[in-house]
Design a protein around this motif. Sequence first.
Motif, PDB file in Angstrom:
ATOM      1  N   TRP A  13       0.673  -1.289   0.027  1.00 26.21           N
ATOM      2  CA  TRP A  13      -0.008  -0.028  -0.049  1.00 26.21           C
ATOM      3  C   TRP A  13       0.927   1.177   0.181  1.00 26.21           C
ATOM      4  O   TRP A  13       0.454   2.316  -0.685  1.00 26.21           O
ATOM      5  N   LEU A  14       1.874   1.220   0.563  1.00 23.63           N
ATOM      6  CA  LEU A  14       2.851   2.349   0.548  1.00 23.63           C
ATOM      7  C   LEU A  14       3.397   2.421  -0.782  1.00 23.63           C
ATOM      8  O   LEU A  14       3.453   3.683  -1.450  1.00 23.63           O
ATOM      9  N   GLY A  15       3.605   1.284  -1.590  1.00 26.16           N
ATOM     10  CA  GLY A  15       4.054   1.661  -3.004  1.00 26.16           C
ATOM     11  C   GLY A  15       3.009   2.084  -3.799  1.00 26.16           C
ATOM     12  O   GLY A  15       3.154   2.904  -4.901  1.00 26.16           O
ATOM     13  N   ILE A  21       4.727   9.119  -7.813  1.00 28.14           N
ATOM     14  CA  ILE A  21       5.924  10.338  -7.384  1.00 28.14           C
ATOM     15  C   ILE A  21       7.145   9.772  -7.374  1.00 28.14           C
ATOM     16  O   ILE A  21       8.126  10.392  -7.987  1.00 28.14           O
ATOM     17  N   VAL A  22       7.301   8.618  -7.021  1.00 28.80           N
ATOM     18  CA  VAL A  22       8.786   8.236  -6.936  1.00 28.80           C
ATOM     19  C   VAL A  22       9.215   7.920  -8.493  1.00 28.80           C
ATOM     20  O   VAL A  22      10.512   8.078  -8.815  1.00 28.80           O
ATOM     21  N   PHE A  23       8.375   7.552  -9.344  1.00 31.89           N
ATOM     22  CA  PHE A  23       8.568   7.236 -10.743  1.00 31.89           C
ATOM     23  C   PHE A  23       9.279   8.504 -11.427  1.00 31.89           C
ATOM     24  O   PHE A  23      10.405   8.704 -11.927  1.00 31.89           O
ATOM     25  N   PHE A  24       8.335   9.591 -10.928  1.00 35.88           N
ATOM     26  CA  PHE A  24       8.958  10.959 -11.635  1.00 35.88           C
ATOM     27  C   PHE A  24      10.052  11.552 -10.909  1.00 35.88           C
ATOM     28  O   PHE A  24      11.124  12.039 -11.793  1.00 35.88           O
ATOM     29  N   VAL A  25      10.336  11.456  -9.729  1.00 38.04           N
ATOM     30  CA  VAL A  25      11.489  11.785  -9.173  1.00 38.04           C
ATOM     31  C   VAL A  25      12.769  11.088  -9.588  1.00 38.04           C
ATOM     32  O   VAL A  25      13.808  11.743  -9.757  1.00 38.04           O
ATOM     33  N   VAL A 348      16.513   2.088 -12.285  1.00 38.39           N
ATOM     34  CA  VAL A 348      16.046   0.950 -11.572  1.00 38.39           C
ATOM     35  C   VAL A 348      14.899   1.342 -10.714  1.00 38.39           C
ATOM     36  O   VAL A 348      13.768   0.797 -10.409  1.00 38.39           O
ATOM     37  N   ALA A 349      15.285   2.506  -9.748  1.00 42.36           N
ATOM     38  CA  ALA A 349      14.206   3.020  -8.694  1.00 42.36           C
ATOM     39  C   ALA A 349      13.016   3.385  -9.499  1.00 42.36           C
ATOM     40  O   ALA A 349      11.978   3.311  -9.185  1.00 42.36           O
ATOM     41  N   ALA A 350      13.260   4.100 -10.719  1.00 40.38           N
ATOM     42  CA  ALA A 350      12.032   4.373 -11.592  1.00 40.38           C
ATOM     43  C   ALA A 350      11.283   3.131 -11.987  1.00 40.38           C
ATOM     44  O   ALA A 350      10.113   3.437 -11.983  1.00 40.38           O
ATOM     45  N   SER A 351      11.944   2.295 -12.182  1.00 37.91           N
ATOM     46  CA  SER A 351      11.272   0.867 -12.720  1.00 37.91           C
ATOM     47  C   SER A 351      10.478   0.127 -11.818  1.00 37.91           C
ATOM     48  O   SER A 351       9.589  -0.438 -11.771  1.00 37.91           O
ATOM     49  N   LEU A 352      10.841   0.305 -10.540  1.00 34.87           N
ATOM     50  CA  LEU A 352      10.375  -0.354  -9.277  1.00 34.87           C
ATOM     51  C   LEU A 352       8.701  -0.252  -9.232  1.00 34.87           C
ATOM     52  O   LEU A 352       7.942  -1.220  -8.949  1.00 34.87           O
ATOM     53  N   PRO A 353       8.302   1.170  -9.160  1.00 40.43           N
ATOM     54  CA  PRO A 353       6.650   1.386  -9.028  1.00 40.43           C
ATOM     55  C   PRO A 353       5.912   0.441 -10.219  1.00 40.43           C
ATOM     56  O   PRO A 353       4.994  -0.025  -9.856  1.00 40.43           O
ATOM     57  N   VAL A 354       6.829   0.435 -11.500  1.00 41.39           N
ATOM     58  CA  VAL A 354       6.158   0.022 -12.731  1.00 41.39           C
ATOM     59  C   VAL A 354       6.031  -1.777 -12.525  1.00 41.39           C
ATOM     60  O   VAL A 354       4.819  -2.202 -12.739  1.00 41.39           O
ATOM     61  N   THR A 355       7.021  -2.247 -12.091  1.00 42.87           N
ATOM     62  CA  THR A 355       7.179  -3.759 -12.237  1.00 42.87           C
ATOM     63  C   THR A 355       6.337  -4.177 -10.777  1.00 42.87           C
ATOM     64  O   THR A 355       5.817  -5.218 -10.819  1.00 42.87           O
ATOM     65  N   GLY A 356       6.304  -3.292  -9.672  1.00 38.59           N
ATOM     66  CA  GLY A 356       5.678  -3.610  -8.589  1.00 38.59           C
ATOM     67  C   GLY A 356       4.228  -3.500  -8.838  1.00 38.59           C
ATOM     68  O   GLY A 356       3.201  -4.358  -8.404  1.00 38.59           O
ATOM     69  N   PHE A 357       3.590  -2.441  -9.470  1.00 37.47           N
ATOM     70  CA  PHE A 357       2.138  -2.286 -10.001  1.00 37.47           C
ATOM     71  C   PHE A 357       1.846  -3.258 -10.690  1.00 37.47           C
ATOM     72  O   PHE A 357       0.721  -4.167 -10.319  1.00 37.47           O
TER      73      PHE A 357
END
Length: 380
Positions: A13-15, A21-25, A348-357
């Motif tokens: 849920w935090l993800g 936001i994490v993706f854009f940053v 990789v940090a930008a990809s984590l929200p995408v792969t996690g979703f």
Amino acid sequence: MSLKKINAWLHLWLGLVSGLIVFFVAITGCILVFEDDIKLLTRPYLHAEVPANMPLLPPSVLAAAAEKQMPGLKATNIRYIGPGKTAEVSFRSDSIVYVHPYTAQVTAIADHEDFFHEITEGHTSLWLPPKAGHMVVTYATLIFTVLLITGMVLWWPKKWNRHNIRNAFTILWTGKFKRVNYDLHNVLGFYTIPVTLIIAYSGLFMGLGWVAKSAYWLASGGKSMPTYYEPPSDTTLKATAGVLTIVDQVWEKSIRELSSPFSEAIIIGIPDEKNESIYVYTNTDGPRYQVHYFDQANGALLKGTGTDVTPYSKANGGDQLRRLNYSLHVGSIWGLPSKLIYFLASFVAASLPVTGFYIWWGKKKKKKTPPQKKTQAVTI
């Protein structure tokens, strides 16, 4: 609910809350890692050939050349970047004037609000009003830090046997897309966590006072972070020369006595108020920078306070950490090798929200699919 389930619930849920936001940053951070390198490659006016047997010109000469291009405005500071590079003359304006530091030839007038300025705005405030945007980015970074920790817990193998170790450390490229996506999230997230934690921490250091104060206290052995104090010039003193003449004298003294022999990068301020001191930042091409203050009436060295007034080699651990923080955040601490590492980690940090979703969406879709009923053959 077990600790394992609580950890998984928090991670999920935090993800979902902070993912966009994490993706854009992170993706804007990727671009900004190589900002200086890209500028040097794409902007010829940043380069200045060093003539033989010609000394650097003092601030007064560069300021005069730049002010001719900016009628009605006075230079506020001059930045000498180093050998082979033009000097930057700043004004209370969106424009910066670039001047050859050996010939005083103006090479360009550039708008400060360029492409990288816009990317920086997105990175620090998501193009929102600054105060609100900074808060959103800062707390999303705090959530991302928690996600890195909970993700590490989820990654940790139950048993350290050969099968689990292979799954934890390698990506099964021959697997189905769903499996490859899971490995990209799980495995790459693990490999980059040391760098992403440093990036997140250094961002929080800049955004949250309690993080900065706590880190300073630990690094300095229990000392509080000093307040910044810029000493004023003594207005009762009779000036020994014009302000620009004093600025030139201060600049010469700073280069001769205060700068590191390994660094020619220096920024000098030109005061426009009678009680304003002349500030000089030496060694500005790395974390060993130091600020000095001088009286504009006679060039006397003044005493200020802060984390950057003491020589780096003599500063306590808290002061050194504060001055290292920006280099730690942007990846410039070891030059090109660390920039490459930071670029990959940010990507990789930008990809984590995408792969996690996608992992979450796949599980949600699977739960919604009703189980198929088994049909029995009927014999007649």
